[in-house]
Design a protein around this motif. Structure first.
Motif, mmCIF file in Angstrom:
data_model
loop_
_atom_site.group_PDB
_atom_site.id
_atom_site.type_symbol
_atom_site.label_atom_id
_atom_site.label_comp_id
_atom_site.label_asym_id
_atom_site.label_seq_id
_atom_site.Cartn_x
_atom_site.Cartn_y
_atom_site.Cartn_z
ATOM 1 N N CYS A 1 9.169 41.667 -20.092
ATOM 2 C CA CYS A 1 7.784 42.114 -20.315
ATOM 3 C C CYS A 1 7.108 41.299 -21.421
ATOM 4 O O CYS A 1 5.938 40.931 -21.301
ATOM 5 N N LYS A 2 7.835 41.011 -22.486
ATOM 6 C CA LYS A 2 7.218 40.271 -23.585
ATOM 7 C C LYS A 2 6.982 38.810 -23.206
ATOM 8 O O LYS A 2 5.942 38.230 -23.516
ATOM 9 N N GLU A 3 7.976 38.214 -22.523
ATOM 10 C CA GLU A 3 7.862 36.801 -22.189
ATOM 11 C C GLU A 3 6.823 36.545 -21.102
ATOM 12 O O GLU A 3 6.028 35.606 -21.198
ATOM 13 N N ARG A 4 6.825 37.399 -20.062
ATOM 14 C CA ARG A 4 5.946 37.130 -18.926
ATOM 15 C C ARG A 4 4.559 37.742 -19.080
ATOM 16 O O ARG A 4 3.572 37.178 -18.613
ATOM 17 N N LEU A 5 4.488 38.891 -19.727
ATOM 18 C CA LEU A 5 3.210 39.597 -19.824
ATOM 19 C C LEU A 5 2.578 39.525 -21.214
ATOM 20 O O LEU A 5 1.401 39.811 -21.376
ATOM 21 N N GLY A 6 3.405 39.179 -22.229
ATOM 22 C CA GLY A 6 2.876 39.079 -23.578
ATOM 23 C C GLY A 6 2.459 40.405 -24.181
ATOM 24 O O GLY A 6 1.516 40.461 -24.963
ATOM 25 N N VAL A 7 3.155 41.477 -23.807
ATOM 26 C CA VAL A 7 2.781 42.805 -24.296
ATOM 27 C C VAL A 7 3.800 43.308 -25.308
ATOM 28 O O VAL A 7 4.907 42.801 -25.405
ATOM 29 N N LYS A 8 3.412 44.311 -26.088
ATOM 30 C CA LYS A 8 4.330 44.988 -26.985
ATOM 31 C C LYS A 8 5.147 46.001 -26.193
ATOM 32 O O LYS A 8 4.718 46.488 -25.148
ATOM 33 N N CYS A 9 6.333 46.330 -26.710
ATOM 34 C CA CYS A 9 7.213 47.241 -25.989
ATOM 35 C C CYS A 9 7.641 48.420 -26.856
ATOM 36 O O CYS A 9 8.015 48.244 -28.017
ATOM 37 N N ALA A 10 7.586 49.615 -26.267
ATOM 38 C CA ALA A 10 8.118 50.813 -26.894
ATOM 39 C C ALA A 10 9.280 51.314 -26.043
ATOM 40 O O ALA A 10 9.355 51.020 -24.845
ATOM 41 N N LEU A 11 10.183 52.060 -26.677
ATOM 42 C CA LEU A 11 11.370 52.501 -25.953
ATOM 43 C C LEU A 11 11.919 53.780 -26.557
ATOM 44 O O LEU A 11 12.077 53.884 -27.778
ATOM 45 N N GLY A 12 12.216 54.765 -25.700
ATOM 46 C CA GLY A 12 12.939 55.946 -26.150
ATOM 47 C C GLY A 12 14.422 55.633 -26.154
ATOM 48 O O GLY A 12 15.022 55.486 -25.086
ATOM 49 N N VAL A 13 15.012 55.468 -27.347
ATOM 50 C CA VAL A 13 16.360 54.925 -27.413
ATOM 51 C C VAL A 13 17.455 55.964 -27.139
ATOM 52 O O VAL A 13 18.577 55.606 -26.804
ATOM 53 N N SER A 14 17.152 57.245 -27.281
ATOM 54 C CA SER A 14 18.216 58.255 -27.201
ATOM 55 C C SER A 14 18.674 58.550 -25.781
ATOM 56 O O SER A 14 19.794 59.026 -25.579
ATOM 57 N N ASN A 15 17.832 58.290 -24.780
ATOM 58 C CA ASN A 15 18.184 58.662 -23.409
ATOM 59 C C ASN A 15 19.434 57.947 -22.898
ATOM 60 O O ASN A 15 20.126 58.443 -22.011
ATOM 61 N N ILE A 16 19.732 56.792 -23.492
ATOM 62 C CA ILE A 16 20.871 56.002 -23.032
ATOM 63 C C ILE A 16 22.188 56.777 -23.156
ATOM 64 O O ILE A 16 23.133 56.551 -22.399
ATOM 65 N N SER A 17 22.236 57.714 -24.130
ATOM 66 C CA SER A 17 23.502 58.406 -24.421
ATOM 67 C C SER A 17 23.595 59.787 -23.773
ATOM 68 O O SER A 17 24.556 60.516 -24.021
ATOM 69 N N PHE A 18 22.625 60.112 -22.917
ATOM 70 C CA PHE A 18 22.595 61.460 -22.327
ATOM 71 C C PHE A 18 23.901 61.749 -21.574
ATOM 72 O O PHE A 18 24.375 60.946 -20.790
ATOM 73 N N GLY A 19 24.485 62.904 -21.862
ATOM 74 C CA GLY A 19 25.701 63.320 -21.172
ATOM 75 C C GLY A 19 26.974 62.798 -21.799
ATOM 76 O O GLY A 19 28.067 63.040 -21.264
ATOM 77 N N LEU A 31 19.883 50.914 -30.303
ATOM 78 C CA LEU A 31 18.667 50.567 -31.050
ATOM 79 C C LEU A 31 18.785 49.151 -31.624
ATOM 80 O O LEU A 31 17.840 48.359 -31.530
ATOM 81 N N ALA A 32 19.934 48.818 -32.197
ATOM 82 C CA ALA A 32 20.131 47.474 -32.744
ATOM 83 C C ALA A 32 20.036 46.426 -31.637
ATOM 84 O O ALA A 32 19.404 45.367 -31.815
ATOM 85 N N ALA A 33 20.646 46.712 -30.477
ATOM 86 C CA ALA A 33 20.582 45.765 -29.357
ATOM 87 C C ALA A 33 19.149 45.595 -28.865
ATOM 88 O O ALA A 33 18.711 44.482 -28.546
ATOM 89 N N ALA A 34 18.404 46.699 -28.832
ATOM 90 C CA ALA A 34 17.011 46.639 -28.376
ATOM 91 C C ALA A 34 16.154 45.843 -29.356
ATOM 92 O O ALA A 34 15.293 45.051 -28.950
ATOM 93 N N PHE A 35 16.374 46.041 -30.662
ATOM 94 C CA PHE A 35 15.659 45.241 -31.659
ATOM 95 C C PHE A 35 15.936 43.755 -31.429
ATOM 96 O O PHE A 35 15.032 42.919 -31.480
ATOM 97 N N GLY A 36 17.203 43.428 -31.173
ATOM 98 C CA GLY A 36 17.566 42.040 -30.951
ATOM 99 C C GLY A 36 16.903 41.451 -29.715
ATOM 100 O O GLY A 36 16.652 40.244 -29.655
ATOM 101 N N ALA A 37 16.590 42.308 -28.733
ATOM 102 C CA ALA A 37 15.928 41.846 -27.509
ATOM 103 C C ALA A 37 14.417 41.800 -27.661
ATOM 104 O O ALA A 37 13.716 41.364 -26.749
ATOM 105 N N GLY A 38 13.912 42.261 -28.826
ATOM 106 C CA GLY A 38 12.476 42.165 -29.072
ATOM 107 C C GLY A 38 11.717 43.472 -29.071
ATOM 108 O O GLY A 38 10.485 43.471 -29.013
ATOM 109 N N LEU A 39 12.388 44.597 -29.140
ATOM 110 C CA LEU A 39 11.704 45.890 -29.163
ATOM 111 C C LEU A 39 10.744 45.962 -30.350
ATOM 112 O O LEU A 39 11.094 45.621 -31.467
ATOM 113 N N ASP A 40 9.511 46.449 -30.071
ATOM 114 C CA ASP A 40 8.504 46.568 -31.127
ATOM 115 C C ASP A 40 8.449 47.966 -31.730
ATOM 116 O O ASP A 40 8.301 48.113 -32.942
#
Length: 315
Positions: A1-19, A31-40
């Motif tokens: 999304c950032k590379e192709r569309l040039g937009v900022k990104c938001a993310l709910g990080v807790s859902n990944i661990s559900f269950g 969260l650390a991995a998402a920051f490294g991928a460019g999470l804003d």
């Protein structure tokens, strides 16, 4: 999304661990991995210490926390929670002896503006203050009674664990700006040279961050420092020592494979220039090994190098 569309990104990080169990653990790593991928903008609980630990740590690695100031203020005196779990009694004792927040250093009521600016690393203000003080202070008085005591105080704070490397470098940089101002405004020869020092990273070793910090600090203490750079042949060090009449040499090595070149350089200097003193330093060295390879001094850090230089040139 950032590379192709040039937009900022938001993310709910807790859902990944559900269950799953230990959800905060997975969430903080994600969260650390998402920051490294460019999470804003993470959607997260700011009341979660584990999440905030990740945020503060990542801001250091991404250079958003300039000089690691926020990280140091938050974690000076930090106790590792894993150690608390393993040995609660020892952890409690360590916590009671922990250093105060490093951000408070330099604000104890001492009204010397040079001291405050050096200790707090405020290089943007120190040139103007130095110029103002030179109107009614002798240059050497300003150096010996304001700048040097401030640098000595920083060295003590560093040794006590109340200051950390980014603060040591910021203080050295502030002092350098002040010294440069004095040199610019004073006639040539009015500022005393405390002595000549040669520094180098030994043959085969390309790491010079530690050496560069040592050079900056020694410059600030009023020494003339000849920096030969990295991967320096022993003969090049010898040539400089003879041509410049050097009394003190600082050698640095980071890799175990290059300590051999350090020993070779030391033997060459002691044979050809018996009166020269040699400091060694680097991650792979210890005081015992420094003595074994023939060094006169071992410096565990830049502040120690300055104290050794004072001893050598004070003799």
């Amino acid at each position: 999304c950032k590379e192709r569309l040039g937009v900022k990104c938001a993310l709910g990080v807790s859902n990944i661990s559900f269950g799953l169990p230990a959800r905060p653990l997975l969430g903080s790593v994600f969260l650390a991995a998402a920051f490294g991928a460019g999470l804003d903008a993470p959607i997260m609980n700011p009341g979660s210490k584990r999440f905030m630990d990740t945020v503060y740590s990542y801001r250091v690695l991404s250079v958003e926390d300039e000089g690691s100031t926020g990280y140091i203020e938050r974690y000076a005196g930090w106790t590792d929670p894993y150690k608390i779990a393993a040995n609660p009694a020892a952890a409690q004792a360590a916590s009671s002896d922990a250093a105060p927040a490093a951000g408070t250093a330099g604000t104890d009521g001492n009204d010397d503006p040079i001291r405050r600016m050096v200790v707090s690393g405020r290089k943007g203000e120190i040139a103007g203050e130095t110029e103002r003080l030179l109107a009614d202070h002798d240059a050497m008085d300003l150096i010996n009674n304001h700048f040097i005591p401030a640098l000595d105080e920083v060295g003590v704070l560093f040794d006590q664990g109340k200051f950390f490397l980014p603060q040591l470098m910021a203080s050295a940089e502030a002092a350098r700006v002040g010294f440069d101002t004095i040199k610019r405004l004073m006639p040539a020869g009015e500022i005393a040279d405390k002595g000549k020092i040669c520094v180098a990273t030994v043959k085969g070793d390309i790491h010079d961050i530690g050496k560069n910090i040592v050079k900056m600090l020694l410059d600030n203490y009023g020494y003339t420092v000849f920096d030969l750079g990295r991967d320096v042949d022993p003969q090049e060090v010898l040539k400089t020592v003879k041509e410049r009449d050097i009394k003190l040499v600082g050698l640095s090595a980071l890799m175990t494979t290059t300590v051999v070149a350090m020993e070779e350089t030391i033997k060459l200097l002691h044979t050809e220039v018996p009166g020269v003193k040699i400091i060694v330093g680097g991650a792979v060295l210890t005081p015992e090994y420094a003595k074994q390879i023939g060094a006169d001094y071992y410096a565990k850090d830049a502040a120690e190098s300055a104290r050794i230089a004072e001893e050598v040139f004070g003799q």
